[in-house]
Write a protein that holds these residues in place. Structure first.
Motif, short mmCIF file in Angstrom:
data_model
loop_
_atom_site.label_atom_id
_atom_site.label_comp_id
_atom_site.label_asym_id
_atom_site.label_seq_id
_atom_site.Cartn_x
_atom_site.Cartn_y
_atom_site.Cartn_z
N UNK A 64 0.83 -1.21 0.00
CA UNK A 64 0.00 0.00 0.00
C UNK A 64 0.86 1.26 0.00
N UNK A 65 1.93 1.22 -0.78
CA UNK A 65 2.82 2.36 -0.91
C UNK A 65 3.98 2.38 0.06
N UNK A 66 3.92 1.56 1.11
CA UNK A 66 5.03 1.50 2.07
C UNK A 66 6.12 0.61 1.50
N UNK A 114 -7.50 -6.94 -0.03
CA UNK A 114 -7.91 -5.54 -0.15
C UNK A 114 -6.73 -4.60 -0.40
N UNK A 115 -5.50 -5.14 -0.40
CA UNK A 115 -4.32 -4.29 -0.44
C UNK A 115 -3.62 -4.31 -1.79
N UNK A 126 -3.68 -8.64 -3.01
CA UNK A 126 -3.21 -9.93 -2.54
C UNK A 126 -1.97 -10.40 -3.24
N UNK A 127 -1.17 -9.46 -3.76
CA UNK A 127 0.00 -9.85 -4.53
C UNK A 127 1.19 -10.23 -3.69
N UNK A 128 0.99 -10.95 -2.61
CA UNK A 128 2.11 -11.39 -1.80
C UNK A 128 2.77 -12.60 -2.41
#
Length: 228
Positions: free
Chosen positions: A33-35, A210-211, A224-226
């Motif tokens: 989320x940008x972090x 959601x991220x 969910x792109x982990x």
């Protein structure tokens, strides 16, 4: 019209441009989320987990490293959901206790010089280890603050665990049986922890879905792109 680069791909190109300019910089390995999560963050997480679990660094696989990055992503997702004021941070005594637990697991625990050498082998000083321990305890308390209010363990569940699991294990090992009243609080906490673990898995899946997550192993921009 030129094809638009995914955000993470753009970050990698910017990083490469700085490297080519002769600057020594940290490589970006993920964004949540940008972090930004840097390669140094990842390396520290890998080393800390290996040290705590007494695993030689040269025995770690790429799968181990990917799993550590996955956990870093989960930790960041949790931090983004919970404010620091929502839980009590660990005290110096709490940190001392956890460091002592870790030290007891190492053969070098009885010798200060050997303990220092073991820390240095994994890239840590005593103060840096304490920082990692404090962050670990913070994460545990964040999760506890968020999930525990929704967890209920009733008396029948405690009695069932005592009757169906604890007593058979004690009898099988030849150990002396203990009254339910003596172990009920521990059983209740154990069952609460099990429920929180289940809730945590579900919560993290929801947060990932959601991220906006990108890693060096994939450039998909979907939620969910982990790591898989």
């Amino acid at each position: 019209m030129p094809k638009k680069l995914p955000h993470f791909g753009l970050v990698i190109l910017v990083t490469a441009a700085f490297a080519c300019a002769g600057n020594i910089i940290d490589r970006i390995v993920a964004t949540v989320n940008g972090h930004i999560i840097l390669e140094s963050d990842w390396d520290e997480a890998v080393s800390y987990e290996a040290f705590v679990n007494r695993r030689p660094l040269d025995h770690l696989t790429l799968g181990d490293r990917k799993a550590a990055l996955d956990r870093l992503i989960d930790q960041e997702l949790i931090r983004q959901q919970i404010h620091a004021r929502d839980f009590q941070h660990p005290s110096a005594t709490d940190i001392d206790h956890r460091v002592a637990e870790i030290r007891m697991q190492h053969a070098a625990a009885a010798d200060d010089l050997a303990w220092k050498a073991a820390l240095e082998l994994y890239g840590f000083s005593e103060s840096e280890l304490r920082e990692k321990v404090a962050a670990e305890l913070d994460e545990m308390r964040m999760v506890d603050a968020h999930l525990r209010p929704s967890v209920q363990v009733d008396t029948p569940s405690v009695e069932a665990y005592y009757r169906e699991k604890l007593l058979p294990e004690l009898r099988a090992s030849g150990a002396k049986e203990v009254p339910l009243v003596d172990v009920a609080p521990k059983i209740k906490e154990l069952l609460a922890q099990q429920k929180m673990n289940d809730l945590l898995i579900t919560w993290l899946r929801s947060l990932r879905a959601e991220s906006n997550i990108h890693t060096a192993f994939e450039s998909s921009t979907t939620g969910g792109g982990g790591l898989e």
